[in-house]
Design a protein around this motif. Structure first.
Motif, mmCIF file in Angstrom:
data_model
loop_
_atom_site.group_PDB
_atom_site.id
_atom_site.type_symbol
_atom_site.label_atom_id
_atom_site.label_comp_id
_atom_site.label_asym_id
_atom_site.label_seq_id
_atom_site.Cartn_x
_atom_site.Cartn_y
_atom_site.Cartn_z
ATOM 1 N N HIS A 21 34.331 75.258 38.039
ATOM 2 C CA HIS A 21 34.188 73.848 38.392
ATOM 3 C C HIS A 21 32.912 73.635 39.213
ATOM 4 C CE1 HIS A 21 34.786 69.896 39.975
ATOM 5 N NE2 HIS A 21 35.762 69.723 39.131
ATOM 6 N N VAL A 23 31.898 71.457 41.336
ATOM 7 C CA VAL A 23 31.992 71.081 42.750
ATOM 8 C C VAL A 23 32.465 72.268 43.589
ATOM 9 C CG1 VAL A 23 33.160 69.581 44.411
ATOM 10 C CG2 VAL A 23 32.315 68.632 42.259
ATOM 11 N N LEU A 24 33.483 72.979 43.097
ATOM 12 C CA LEU A 24 33.938 74.171 43.829
ATOM 13 C C LEU A 24 32.819 75.211 43.887
ATOM 14 C CD1 LEU A 24 37.572 74.581 42.427
ATOM 15 C CD2 LEU A 24 36.849 73.506 44.563
ATOM 16 N N ILE A 27 30.256 74.150 46.493
ATOM 17 C CA ILE A 27 30.748 74.337 47.864
ATOM 18 C C ILE A 27 30.612 75.797 48.293
ATOM 19 C CG2 ILE A 27 32.891 74.434 49.222
ATOM 20 C CD1 ILE A 27 33.670 71.733 47.898
ATOM 21 N N ALA A 117 31.715 65.705 58.692
ATOM 22 C CA ALA A 117 31.990 65.442 57.269
ATOM 23 C C ALA A 117 30.758 64.845 56.592
ATOM 24 C CB ALA A 117 33.185 64.502 57.141
ATOM 25 N N GLN A 120 28.177 67.550 56.081
ATOM 26 C CA GLN A 120 28.511 68.446 54.983
ATOM 27 C C GLN A 120 28.154 67.797 53.635
ATOM 28 O OE1 GLN A 120 29.112 71.458 54.959
ATOM 29 N NE2 GLN A 120 29.891 71.870 52.900
ATOM 30 N N LEU A 124 25.493 69.335 50.836
ATOM 31 C CA LEU A 124 25.844 69.511 49.423
ATOM 32 C C LEU A 124 24.920 68.674 48.536
ATOM 33 C CD1 LEU A 124 29.754 69.413 49.737
ATOM 34 C CD2 LEU A 124 28.357 71.415 49.151
ATOM 35 N N LEU A 179 40.125 85.189 53.761
ATOM 36 C CA LEU A 179 40.937 83.970 53.825
ATOM 37 C C LEU A 179 42.185 84.158 54.683
ATOM 38 C CD1 LEU A 179 40.961 81.094 52.701
ATOM 39 C CD2 LEU A 179 42.236 81.947 50.730
ATOM 40 N N ALA B 26 30.773 63.469 42.477
ATOM 41 C CA ALA B 26 32.052 63.762 43.140
ATOM 42 C C ALA B 26 32.065 63.211 44.563
ATOM 43 C CB ALA B 26 32.294 65.270 43.157
ATOM 44 N N GLU B 48 43.051 77.517 47.412
ATOM 45 C CA GLU B 48 41.710 77.205 46.899
ATOM 46 C C GLU B 48 41.047 76.127 47.771
ATOM 47 O OE1 GLU B 48 38.984 78.554 44.720
ATOM 48 O OE2 GLU B 48 41.001 79.195 44.167
ATOM 49 N N VAL B 50 41.768 75.468 50.950
ATOM 50 C CA VAL B 50 41.438 76.066 52.249
ATOM 51 C C VAL B 50 40.186 76.934 52.136
ATOM 52 C CG1 VAL B 50 42.214 77.825 53.876
ATOM 53 C CG2 VAL B 50 43.738 75.947 53.244
ATOM 54 N N ARG B 51 40.100 77.662 51.040
ATOM 55 C CA ARG B 51 38.929 78.510 50.841
ATOM 56 C C ARG B 51 37.646 77.663 50.829
ATOM 57 N NH1 ARG B 51 38.857 83.551 48.651
ATOM 58 N NH2 ARG B 51 40.709 83.285 47.374
ATOM 59 N N ALA B 52 37.706 76.531 50.150
ATOM 60 C CA ALA B 52 36.541 75.627 50.136
ATOM 61 C C ALA B 52 36.218 75.183 51.561
ATOM 62 C CB ALA B 52 36.813 74.421 49.233
ATOM 63 N N GLN B 120 35.901 67.916 54.979
ATOM 64 C CA GLN B 120 35.233 67.245 53.857
ATOM 65 C C GLN B 120 35.207 68.156 52.628
ATOM 66 O OE1 GLN B 120 34.558 64.291 53.406
ATOM 67 N NE2 GLN B 120 33.210 64.273 51.614
ATOM 68 N N ASN B 121 34.909 69.438 52.837
ATOM 69 C CA ASN B 121 34.973 70.398 51.725
ATOM 70 C C ASN B 121 36.369 70.418 51.109
ATOM 71 O OD1 ASN B 121 32.346 71.259 51.729
ATOM 72 N ND2 ASN B 121 32.768 73.320 52.498
ATOM 73 N N LEU B 123 38.611 68.015 51.041
ATOM 74 C CA LEU B 123 38.855 66.783 50.275
ATOM 75 C C LEU B 123 38.140 66.830 48.927
ATOM 76 C CD1 LEU B 123 38.450 64.085 53.104
ATOM 77 C CD2 LEU B 123 40.565 65.118 52.268
ATOM 78 N N LEU B 124 36.902 67.319 48.938
ATOM 79 C CA LEU B 124 36.148 67.433 47.676
ATOM 80 C C LEU B 124 36.797 68.457 46.751
ATOM 81 C CD1 LEU B 124 32.505 67.325 49.102
ATOM 82 C CD2 LEU B 124 33.614 65.536 47.746
ATOM 83 N N ALA B 125 37.282 69.551 47.327
ATOM 84 C CA ALA B 125 37.927 70.592 46.517
ATOM 85 C C ALA B 125 39.223 70.060 45.909
ATOM 86 C CB ALA B 125 38.196 71.832 47.362
ATOM 87 N N ALA B 128 38.357 68.048 43.023
ATOM 88 C CA ALA B 128 37.885 68.906 41.928
ATOM 89 C C ALA B 128 39.061 69.554 41.190
ATOM 90 C CB ALA B 128 36.941 69.978 42.476
ATOM 91 N N LEU B 129 40.153 69.788 41.910
ATOM 92 C CA LEU B 129 41.337 70.406 41.310
ATOM 93 C C LEU B 129 42.274 69.369 40.702
ATOM 94 C CD1 LEU B 129 42.062 73.033 44.130
ATOM 95 C CD2 LEU B 129 41.179 73.522 41.842
#
Lengths: 187, 187
Positions: A21, A23-24, A27, A117, A120, A124, A179, B26, B48, B50-52, B120-121, B123-125, B128-129
């Motif tokens: 993806h 966007v992912l 990031i 936010a 960020q 991006l 993580l 996005a 995923e 949280v990882r973002a 913010q990451n 929310l975007l992630a 994306a999902l």
């Protein structure tokens, strides 16, 4: 404006950097870029980056962020003297100073979060436009001098300066803890 | 040969929503989503997201963020009683509570900004999902009760709760002031 995403690594990396993806992927691919070529950054690009910043959410939608776009060489040289990251600021053909308007603020913690936010989104967006950027926070030690140099009203509180340019060749690295160290629990 | 001015977009849409670049699109398309279907959100999706979040930058790379993933119905019902946005929390099949670890913090303002960048990451992630999310800040009024309910150590300071689910049908709107109101100057 033609977005120029940097080429993706061929081999899948740990930490989920092999996303399909866009966007992912963006990031996890984003890095702080501290070395730039001499190529200029257009005002149009800076405006696009700021626009992305303003799409961040803010508490009660107060949109407290304000920006100064800086491409003037003399101003950049003067700003460079206000941070220990002088070299980065001197190398960057453009800078964006991000402020909060105290008249628009409603909650210190939430407004600072909103600024984060916004920043960020800006980072991006810079990457999406093929630019490199780094969020400079150390300069807050001299935030009053920055405000005076930029001739901005006293009600504006400096949050950060973003340095921007076309990335110079070279590998960028970033490290994150596993993580599991961040997830306290799952219930 | 006359120099050709760069073509301008034919019909620029308001608020920069006509981006070709997936990341810029996005960022400007993301909305706070407050209505969800009954479909569950997988733990994998939460991880995923949280990882973002953890790919956000933080000052001195201190990575101060910590997370609690919540899908347990009983816990969600109890959390709902701690905010005036009870309805949203009850409707959301998953929640992520975002904390800062005070032992990892180094600067209040910068750490709060980092939490905002992380959020913010996230929310975007989520978008994306294919999920919808909203950043809940009002619940901070009861942050101590949230911490106790989630049985998290005292050193963790609640920054926000993100409600997540599959978006229910319906139009989502967002309003931003014109860009010019945010740009103090360009030099």
């Amino acid at each position: 404006m033609q977005p120029q995403p940097r080429p993706r690594p061929q081999t899948p990396k740990p930490n989920g950097q092999d996303h399909q993806h866009p966007v992912l992927a963006a990031i996890s691919r984003r890095r702080s870029i501290r070395d730039y070529t001499a190529a200029e950054v257009t005002e149009e690009a800076l405006r696009e980056i700021v626009r992305a910043g303003t799409w961040a959410p803010s508490g009660i939608n107060n949109q407290p962020w304000r920006f100064v776009l800086i491409r003037d060489e003399q101003t950049r040289k003067q700003l460079a003297e206000l941070t220990k990251y002088r070299r980065i600021v001197l190398s960057a053909p453009a800078l964006i100073a991000v402020f909060l308007d105290r008249d628009a603020m409603y909650d210190q913690v939430k407004d600072h979060q909103a600024a984060g936010a916004c920043l960020q989104n800006m980072l991006l967006a810079a990457e999406a436009l093929g630019l490199g950027a780094v969020w400079l926070g150390q300069i807050l030690q001299n935030k009053e001098q920055v405000r005076q140099l930029l001739e901005v009203e006293q009600k504006h509180d400096l949050m950060a300066v973003v340095a921007l340019g076309h990335p110079a060749p070279g590998e960028q690295r970033a490290q994150r803890k596993p993580l599991e160290e961040f997830i306290l629990k799952s219930i």
